[in-house]
Design an enzyme around this catalytic site. Structure first.
Site, PDB file in Angstrom:
ATOM      1  N   LYS A   1     -10.057  38.624 -41.290  1.00  0.00           N
ATOM      2  CA  LYS A   1     -11.235  39.290 -40.737  1.00  0.00           C
ATOM      3  C   LYS A   1     -11.948  38.341 -39.796  1.00  0.00           C
ATOM      4  O   LYS A   1     -12.607  37.399 -40.213  1.00  0.00           O
ATOM      5  CB  LYS A   1     -12.226  39.750 -41.812  1.00  0.00           C
TER       6      LYS A   1
ATOM      7  N   GLU B   1     -28.809  22.847 -40.551  1.00  0.00           N
ATOM      8  CA  GLU B   1     -27.807  22.982 -39.498  1.00  0.00           C
ATOM      9  C   GLU B   1     -28.376  23.897 -38.414  1.00  0.00           C
ATOM     10  O   GLU B   1     -28.654  25.068 -38.665  1.00  0.00           O
ATOM     11  CB  GLU B   1     -26.524  23.593 -40.081  1.00  0.00           C
TER      12      GLU B   1
HETATM   13  P1  NAI Z   1     -21.765  33.827 -41.091  1.00  0.00           P
HETATM   14  O1  NAI Z   1     -21.466  32.781 -42.098  1.00  0.00           O
HETATM   15  O2  NAI Z   1     -22.610  34.981 -41.482  1.00  0.00           O
HETATM   16  O3  NAI Z   1     -20.379  34.432 -40.504  1.00  0.00           O
HETATM   17  C1  NAI Z   1     -19.096  33.898 -40.699  1.00  0.00           C
HETATM   18  C2  NAI Z   1     -18.132  34.975 -41.162  1.00  0.00           C
HETATM   19  O4  NAI Z   1     -18.548  35.466 -42.436  1.00  0.00           O
HETATM   20  C3  NAI Z   1     -18.036  36.193 -40.259  1.00  0.00           C
HETATM   21  O5  NAI Z   1     -16.708  36.654 -40.225  1.00  0.00           O
HETATM   22  C4  NAI Z   1     -18.895  37.211 -40.980  1.00  0.00           C
HETATM   23  O6  NAI Z   1     -18.535  38.544 -40.703  1.00  0.00           O
HETATM   24  C5  NAI Z   1     -18.607  36.882 -42.421  1.00  0.00           C
HETATM   25  N1  NAI Z   1     -19.624  37.315 -43.379  1.00  0.00           N
HETATM   26  C6  NAI Z   1     -20.960  37.420 -43.191  1.00  0.00           C
HETATM   27  N2  NAI Z   1     -21.555  37.887 -44.293  1.00  0.00           N
HETATM   28  C7  NAI Z   1     -20.592  38.087 -45.216  1.00  0.00           C
HETATM   29  C8  NAI Z   1     -20.582  38.563 -46.563  1.00  0.00           C
HETATM   30  N3  NAI Z   1     -21.699  38.923 -47.182  1.00  0.00           N
HETATM   31  N4  NAI Z   1     -19.405  38.636 -47.208  1.00  0.00           N
HETATM   32  C9  NAI Z   1     -18.262  38.256 -46.601  1.00  0.00           C
HETATM   33  N5  NAI Z   1     -18.203  37.818 -45.337  1.00  0.00           N
HETATM   34  C10 NAI Z   1     -19.356  37.725 -44.638  1.00  0.00           C
HETATM   35  O7  NAI Z   1     -22.384  33.104 -39.838  1.00  0.00           O
HETATM   36  P2  NAI Z   1     -23.393  33.738 -38.741  1.00  0.00           P
HETATM   37  O8  NAI Z   1     -24.378  34.654 -39.413  1.00  0.00           O
HETATM   38  O9  NAI Z   1     -22.591  34.318 -37.679  1.00  0.00           O
HETATM   39  O10 NAI Z   1     -24.147  32.445 -38.208  1.00  0.00           O
HETATM   40  C11 NAI Z   1     -25.344  31.996 -38.840  1.00  0.00           C
HETATM   41  C12 NAI Z   1     -25.347  30.501 -38.992  1.00  0.00           C
HETATM   42  O11 NAI Z   1     -24.267  30.099 -39.805  1.00  0.00           O
HETATM   43  C13 NAI Z   1     -25.160  29.712 -37.727  1.00  0.00           C
HETATM   44  O12 NAI Z   1     -26.340  29.546 -37.035  1.00  0.00           O
HETATM   45  C14 NAI Z   1     -24.633  28.414 -38.254  1.00  0.00           C
HETATM   46  O13 NAI Z   1     -25.679  27.575 -38.674  1.00  0.00           O
HETATM   47  C15 NAI Z   1     -23.824  28.817 -39.439  1.00  0.00           C
HETATM   48  N6  NAI Z   1     -22.393  28.872 -39.102  1.00  0.00           N
HETATM   49  C16 NAI Z   1     -21.644  27.804 -39.406  1.00  0.00           C
HETATM   50  C17 NAI Z   1     -20.321  27.782 -39.076  1.00  0.00           C
HETATM   51  C18 NAI Z   1     -19.491  26.606 -39.394  1.00  0.00           C
HETATM   52  O14 NAI Z   1     -18.342  26.535 -38.991  1.00  0.00           O
HETATM   53  N7  NAI Z   1     -20.021  25.651 -40.121  1.00  0.00           N
HETATM   54  C19 NAI Z   1     -19.667  28.879 -38.360  1.00  0.00           C
HETATM   55  C20 NAI Z   1     -20.554  30.001 -38.101  1.00  0.00           C
HETATM   56  C21 NAI Z   1     -21.867  29.964 -38.460  1.00  0.00           C
END
Ligand code: NAI
Ligand code: MG
Length: 499
Positions: A197, A403
């Site tokens: 996904k 972060e």
């Molecule tokens: P996110 O962690 O919500 O998204 C990452 C993935 O998780 C996406 O595929 C999303 O659809 C999925 N996801 C979201 N909620 C979920 C749930 N309840 N159950 C299962 N899967 C779920 O990240 P987002 O909201 O796009 O970004 C927010 C913050 O997260 C960013 O500002 C950053 O600080 C952090 N982030 C960190 C990353 C890293 O590689 N360390 C990558 C992306 C975001």
């Protein structure tokens, strides 16, 4: 401003345009299908905010169908196939990615905003190497033989590895195509079948990958791709009893949600989460290398990097020189649309992300930090932001602790190198750390005392398929890449034979 329809953008090749014009469906059981409920959602170009195209939106029923398809493929073919038989289509996929490098780089640049030059040089070729590297592992998994400690009688004991079953990858938007390979390749090598996904912000290259998977000759259902939202499709995957493992990369917040959702069937969980990684420059360092590396450690990929060097500590005698150098880099970087060939820094991913990052800067100012360079959004169109350096930050400030995931550096000086381990470890994260010094025993001592999964000495951000990567503390669970990565998709059993 007149926003061009991305699909007619003359910077895109004919191949990329042709992909954009094809329907964007889910890839389940080897077939492209619409979502069961017929829903679709738009993906936008972060350089303009314009809609690129619409893709199918998977819901719980589609997740269920994909899990069933993956289960059948696991039991009927993939699990019991000769390892070399699994390696074959994986090598083919690696070759296909290489053959379509330019098109994939363009689609990645369009969907994420990242510089096309970077996608071409790094994201796409690195993914190809991951498929190739793990294709090699398919034939090299092994157990060990053991001697019992307490039994004199002759026993022959050994361990054997078997694939976990159906593995899901849930990935973020910062390196979509590469992240997909980190999940898919080791799972396939281990003999698992896969559900991917991609993030809702960046579905495009995952769908192009699904086409290449179909072309590479994998049995139907071995790889399934579900575009959809985290709160719906992602949540359904994490809670599904037919999924044996979730490998997640993204925010620490969602990592914790997934770990909780996994308790139903105690599915295995690997988490690659956020960080607030220290970058430490001593006065004796080679500053010609350390300065540009420190700048790109936070500005590269617009700071949207899990292991970004977001906390910079510089030894006092060279602090002014290092800051002047980093500020010069910040001012000279060319910020622009990812598809422009000379862009060095693209926009942030989304309006949400731009608002989030700029509000951190505002909060930092209110808390007493100074903006040495940058600090603001650029223009009205798209989600561009100036490379930014904050000075005068203190350990209690949100900008220092959390972060930010944007091009915002917190820079501090230090006097006493004895304080460095405590200062570096004053975080709930533990993903990476970078150390710049010519004193090798100091470097090794710090490598020992800093709690981080990756320690880079006189370098930054060196990734390799054959080097385990992952975080300590709230930066995650488990390791990706290398032997550890593929073994993480297996279960080990001990077999004891009385002779
Ligand atoms: P996110 O962690 O919500 O998204 C990452 C993935 O998780 C996406 O595929 C999303 O659809 C999925 N996801 C979201 N909620 C979920 C749930 N309840 N159950 C299962 N899967 C779920 O990240 P987002 O909201 O796009 O970004 C927010 C913050 O997260 C960013 O500002 C950053 O600080 C952090 N982030 C960190 C990353 C890293 O590689 N360390 C990558 C992306 C975001
Ligand atoms: Mg989220």
């Amino acid at each position: 401003m007149n926003v061009m329809t991305p699909i007619s953008d003359e910077r895109l090749s004919a191949a990329a345009k042709a992909f954009l014009e094809r329907p964007k469906q889910l890839f389940i059981g080897g077939r492209f299908v619409d979502a069961a409920e017929g829903k679709r959602f738009a993906t936008e170009d972060p350089a303009t905010g314009a809609t690129i195209t619409e893709v199918a939106e998977a819901g719980a029923a589609d997740v269920d169908a994909a899990v069933q398809a993956a289960r059948r493929a696991f039991e009927d073919t993939w699990r019991d196939m000769a390892p070399a038989g699994r390696a074959g289509p994986m090598f083919k996929l690696a070759d296909l990615v290489g053959q379509h490098l330019e098109e994939l780089a363009e689609l990645e640049a369009l969907d994420t905003g990242k510089p096309v030059a970077m996608a071409r040089a790094l994201d796409i070729p690195f993914a190809a190497e991951i498929y190739r590297y793990y294709a090699g592992w398919a034939t090299k998994l092994e157990g060990r033989s053991y001697n019992l400690a307490l039994q004199g009688d002759p026993y022959h004991c050994y361990t054997a590895r078997q694939p976990l079953g159906v593995a899901a990858g849930i990935i973020p938007w910062n390196y979509p195509f590469a992240q997909a390979s980190f999940k898919i390749a080791p799972a396939l090598a281990a003999g698992c079948t896969v559900l991917l996904k991609p993030a809702e912000q960046t579905p495009l290259t995952a769908l192009r990958l699904a086409e290449l998977v179909a072309e590479a000759g994998f049995p139907d259902g071995v790889v399934n791709v579900l575009t959809g939202f985290g709160e719906t499709a992602g949540a359904a995957i994490s809670a599904h009893d037919g999924v044996d493992k979730v490998s997640f990369t993204g925010s620490t917040e969602v990592g914790k949600i997934i770990a909780r959702a996994a308790t139903g069937n105690l599915k295995r969980v690997t988490l690659e989460l956020g960080g607030k990684s220290p970058n430490i420059i001593f006065a004796d360092a080679d500053l010609d290398q350390a300065i540009p590396a420190a700048a790109m450690a936070i500005f590269g990929n617009t700071g949207q990097v899990c292991n970004a060097g977001s906390r910079l500590y510089v030894e006092k005698p060279v602090f002014d020189k290092v800051m002047a150098g980093i500020e010069e880099v910040a001012r000279s970087l060319k910020v622009g649309p990812g598809l422009d060939p000379d862009t060095e820094i693209g926009p942030l991913m989304s309006r949400d992300q731009l608002e989030r990052v700029t509000s951190y800067v505002t909060k930092g100012r209110e808390d007493g930090a100074e903006v040495a360079v940058g600090g603001s959004a650029i223009g009205e169109t798209g989600y561009f932001m100036q490379p930014t350096v904050l000075t005068g930050t203190r350990p209690d400030m949100a900008v220092h602790r959390e972060e930010i995931f944007g091009p915002v550096l917190c820079a501090m000086s230090f006097d006493d190198s004895d304080d460095i381990p405590a200062v570096a470890n004053d975080t709930r994260f533990g993903l990476a750390a970078s150390i710049w010094t010519r004193d090798l025993s100091r470097a090794h001592r710090l490598a020992r005392s800093i709690n981080a999964g990756a320690i880079w000495i006189n370098c930054f951000g060196v990734f390799d398929p054959n080097l385990p990567f992952g975080g300590m503390r709230e930066s995650g669970w488990g390791r990706e890449m290398a032997r550890e990565g593929v073994e993480g998709f297996t279960e080990e059993k001990a077999v004891t034979i009385r002779l």
